[in-house]
Design a protein around this motif. Structure first.
Motif, short mmCIF file in Angstrom:
data_model
loop_
_atom_site.label_atom_id
_atom_site.label_comp_id
_atom_site.label_asym_id
_atom_site.label_seq_id
_atom_site.Cartn_x
_atom_site.Cartn_y
_atom_site.Cartn_z
N ARG A 90 0.90 -1.11 0.17
CA ARG A 90 0.02 0.14 0.11
C ARG A 90 1.13 1.40 -0.04
N ASP A 91 1.93 1.55 1.26
CA ASP A 91 1.62 2.79 1.75
C ASP A 91 3.31 2.89 0.59
N HIS A 92 4.83 2.04 0.15
CA HIS A 92 5.58 1.96 -0.24
C HIS A 92 4.84 1.96 -2.26
N LEU A 93 4.54 0.83 -2.40
CA LEU A 93 3.74 0.87 -4.54
C LEU A 93 3.40 2.29 -4.59
N GLY A 94 2.30 2.44 -3.54
CA GLY A 94 2.31 3.80 -3.35
C GLY A 94 2.16 4.40 -4.13
N ALA A 95 3.01 4.50 -2.98
CA ALA A 95 4.06 6.73 -3.82
C ALA A 95 4.68 5.82 -5.13
N PHE A 96 5.55 5.10 -5.31
CA PHE A 96 5.92 5.37 -7.02
C PHE A 96 4.83 4.98 -7.65
N LEU A 97 4.07 5.13 -7.75
CA LEU A 97 2.79 4.91 -8.54
C LEU A 97 1.66 6.04 -9.12
N ARG A 98 1.76 6.89 -7.62
CA ARG A 98 1.51 7.97 -7.55
C ARG A 98 2.11 8.97 -8.37
N LEU A 99 3.79 8.99 -7.45
CA LEU A 99 5.03 9.40 -7.99
C LEU A 99 5.02 9.74 -10.13
N GLN A 100 4.36 8.27 -10.47
CA GLN A 100 4.86 8.07 -11.52
C GLN A 100 3.53 8.47 -12.99
N ARG A 101 2.79 8.36 -11.89
CA ARG A 101 1.45 9.14 -12.17
C ARG A 101 1.21 10.55 -12.03
N GLU A 102 1.46 11.07 -11.31
CA GLU A 102 0.79 12.87 -10.53
C GLU A 102 2.34 13.54 -11.16
N GLU A 103 3.68 13.23 -11.82
CA GLU A 103 4.58 14.17 -11.99
C GLU A 103 5.53 13.51 -12.21
N MET A 104 6.58 12.64 -12.65
CA MET A 104 7.66 11.65 -13.37
C MET A 104 6.77 11.79 -15.22
N PHE A 105 5.42 11.08 -15.23
CA PHE A 105 4.86 10.63 -16.52
C PHE A 105 4.24 11.99 -16.93
N ALA A 106 4.05 12.75 -16.04
CA ALA A 106 2.70 13.80 -16.32
C ALA A 106 3.48 15.12 -16.57
N ASP A 107 2.87 15.48 -18.47
CA ASP A 107 2.79 17.00 -18.76
C ASP A 107 4.43 16.67 -19.38
N VAL A 108 4.83 16.31 -20.00
CA VAL A 108 6.63 15.88 -20.23
C VAL A 108 6.46 16.86 -21.28
N GLN A 109 7.84 17.94 -21.38
CA GLN A 109 7.79 18.66 -22.17
C GLN A 109 8.50 18.40 -23.08
N ASP A 110 9.47 19.02 -24.18
CA ASP A 110 10.02 18.16 -24.81
C ASP A 110 11.68 18.14 -24.43
N PRO A 111 12.35 17.37 -23.99
CA PRO A 111 13.85 17.22 -24.02
C PRO A 111 14.59 18.59 -23.92
N ARG A 112 14.68 19.17 -24.98
CA ARG A 112 15.70 21.07 -24.80
C ARG A 112 15.35 21.26 -23.60
N GLY A 113 14.41 20.85 -23.13
CA GLY A 113 13.97 22.51 -22.61
C GLY A 113 14.67 21.72 -20.67
N GLU A 114 15.08 23.66 -19.66
CA GLU A 114 15.42 22.49 -18.87
C GLU A 114 14.34 22.00 -17.71
N GLU A 115 13.00 22.53 -18.14
CA GLU A 115 12.38 21.77 -16.71
C GLU A 115 11.77 21.11 -16.71
N THR A 116 12.07 20.57 -18.40
CA THR A 116 11.85 18.83 -18.55
C THR A 116 13.02 17.64 -17.33
N LEU A 117 14.42 18.35 -17.61
CA LEU A 117 15.72 17.85 -17.35
C LEU A 117 15.58 18.62 -15.22
N MET A 118 14.60 19.35 -15.67
CA MET A 118 14.87 19.47 -13.52
C MET A 118 13.75 18.20 -12.94
N LYS A 119 12.72 18.36 -13.66
CA LYS A 119 11.36 17.58 -13.55
C LYS A 119 11.99 16.35 -13.30
#
Length: 527
Positions: A452-481
């Motif tokens: 619940r806690d451990h797996l849920g933390a990974f899934l939330r991170l990937q769903r809500e931030e890591m793979f959400a609204d990814v822009q161009d790889p040339r953008g600094e914000e993409t790399l920082m995120k």
């Protein structure tokens, strides 16, 4: 004017590709055959013409982009050199290339069509995984020359390059990661591998910690996949062929699959299964293994497809640069196995956890994935025979209860002389030297935290931030995120170490995170 036909625009084609990929991934994840016969057991090759994408395709207009003819090709062209890889030009994205030792053996040597050669040079250093950054200074901007010079023909010193964590950098790959995470219910990741034609040894035989779906998006590559070799007591079975270790043909035996993987094909390779690749040799008469060492067919997810590939010359097959994605399903990496549950339970109870497992079968059984994601399903009898649907999803409590039962059984099998209690044979209540198994309450607490806690933390991170609204790889914000998310994954593992009361593990992940912070600070100072 008339409305454009569905899929006629670039946006429409991308949407159609995504929908087709979703259908394929969900079909695979919900397949009782894949779960029961292939996951962690044997490799599976699905040809592009057999990639199931739409069960109702025959009911649709054949001219529609959702028809079977077009829906079977979602992997073909999903990532290309010209459209996608060129975006690293002018960015700070840094890839890796094979070492000079590997490249010196990459374009010479014999056909090696039986899988038993040494890459032509007999050079021991060419038999182990060894990569270098594609640019000499990681702080400077990446140029296309950095990439193209690493991808020269093998006769001119070229070879394989790869880009890790690509799902955080390219929008199309982020979309694929979201689809895969949703279908499998596991943390995922995508790396990109690019190899020029004529490479005798793209990568030497090695194993990985991830179960991977290899998605061939351009060109072709010959893959040999072997069963796990007998453990030698020295090398990590999930990290063979790396760090100076070399796998020998005698250790690997005959390949389970030996086939040229072409545009649009998908290949499943279980964690710990050695594999090697090249872009210079074809398979005589192109027999395709079924994952059990036999030949003649590759079993698609509905197990009704027979694959026959026309034999052709290496020059024709390997005209294009090979590009494939490795879509990793990360259970071993992030502590989602019974071995990790055992480790955490014993650590929390102040009990010794180190063990030498003699039996290979028991070793691999301890590394099975806990009941989470697509593995937390109950199948009826028809489904178990491959004829049912995707099964009914377990409740959270059912998954925790199953994890506790399986964990107790594994702990008893691993150390039958250590424990006393229910389910243990060979000892009495007054046996000296035996210990009580951790209580059901303690084991439940560990299983609940991980599922619940451990797996849920990974899934939330990937769903809500890591793979959400990814822009161009040339953008600094993409790399920082991407950087922030990688750091957050480390923090999740720090918390796992703290929960397990293992300070060394917590500090190890903390040290890695702090080192990345220092490296980023140095890069910014140098710019």
């Amino acid at each position: 004017g008339d409305a454009a036909a569905p899929g006629a625009t670039a946006e429409g084609k991308a949407a159609h590709r995504g929908e087709s990929a979703r259908r394929f991934l969900e079909s695979l994840a919900s397949s009782p055959s894949f779960v029961g016969d292939y996951w962690h057991r044997r490799p599976l090759l699905v040809r592009s013409s057999d990639v199931y994408a739409d069960a109702d395709a025959e009911d649709e207009d054949e001219s529609s982009p959702s028809s079977s003819a077009s829906s079977l090709s979602w992997a073909d062209g999903a990532f290309t050199v010209e459209r996608d890889l060129r975006k690293v030009d002018g960015s700070y994205v840094s890839g890796h290339r094979t070492s000079d030792a590997l490249r010196a053996n990459a374009g010479v040597g014999s056909d090696d069509s039986d899988g038993g050669g040494d890459g032509g040079g007999g050079n021991k250093s060419a038999d182990t995984w060894d990569f270098r950054p594609i640019k000499d200074d990681p702080a400077r901007v990446t140029s296309w020359d950095d990439v193209s010079s690493s991808l020269r023909p093998p006769s001119s010193g070229g070879g394989t390059i790869y880009f890790n964590n690509a799902g955080s950098l390219w929008p199309s790959l982020a979309s694929l990661c979201r689809l895969a995470a949703r279908a499998f219910g596991l943390p995922v990741n995508v790396n990109v591998y690019v190899t020029p034609p004529g490479t005798v040894r793209s990568v030497p035989p090695h194993t990985d910690r991830q179960d991977v779906l290899v998605v061939q998006t351009e060109g072709a590559k010959r893959w040999r996949v072997y069963g796990p070799p007998k453990r030698n007591g020295r090398a990590d079975p999930l990290n063979r062929g790396k760090g100076g270790d070399a796998l020998t043909p005698e250790e690997m035996g005959p390949p389970l699959i030996d086939a040229v993987v072409r545009r649009g094909d998908v290949l499943y390779v279980p964690a710990g299964f050695p594999h090697e690749t090249d872009t210079s040799t074809v398979v005589p008469d192109d027999p395709i293994g079924d994952g059990d060492g036999g030949g003649g067919e590759a079993i698609a997810i509905d197990e009704k497809v027979r694959v026959h590939q026309q034999s052709t010359s290496a020059e024709d097959v390997f005209r294009e640069t090979s590009v494939h994605l490795t879509l990793g399903l990360d259970t071993h990496v992030w502590g989602l196995t019974y071995a990790h549950l055992r480790w955490a339970a014993l650590q929390r109870g102040g009990k010794p956890f180190q063990i030498r497992i003699e039996d290979d079968g028991e070793y691999w059984a301890s590394l099975e994935t806990v009941p989470c994601g697509f593995l937390a399903r109950k199948y009826d009898d028809d489904a178990a025979d491959g004829d049912g649907d995707g099964g009914k999803r377990m409740t959270s409590d059912e998954a925790v209860d199953l994890a506790v039962r399986e964990l107790k059984a594994i702990m008893i099998r691993l150390e039958p002389g250590r424990w006393r209690g229910e389910g243990v044979t060979g000892g009495g209540d007054d046996d000296d030297g035996r210990e009580d198994l951790p209580s059901d309450e303690d084991l439940t607490e560990v299983a609940r935290y991980v599922l619940r806690d451990h797996l849920g933390a990974f899934l939330r991170l990937q769903r809500e931030e890591m793979f959400a609204d990814v822009q161009d790889p040339r953008g600094e914000e993409t790399l920082m995120k991407a950087y922030r998310c990688t750091q957050e994954q480390n923090r999740i593992m720090e918390k796992f170490g703290a929960f397990s009361k293992n300070e060394a593990t917590r500090r190890s992940f903390e040290a890695t995170r702090l080192q990345r912070e220092a490296t980023l600070s140095d890069k910014r100072s140098a710019q």
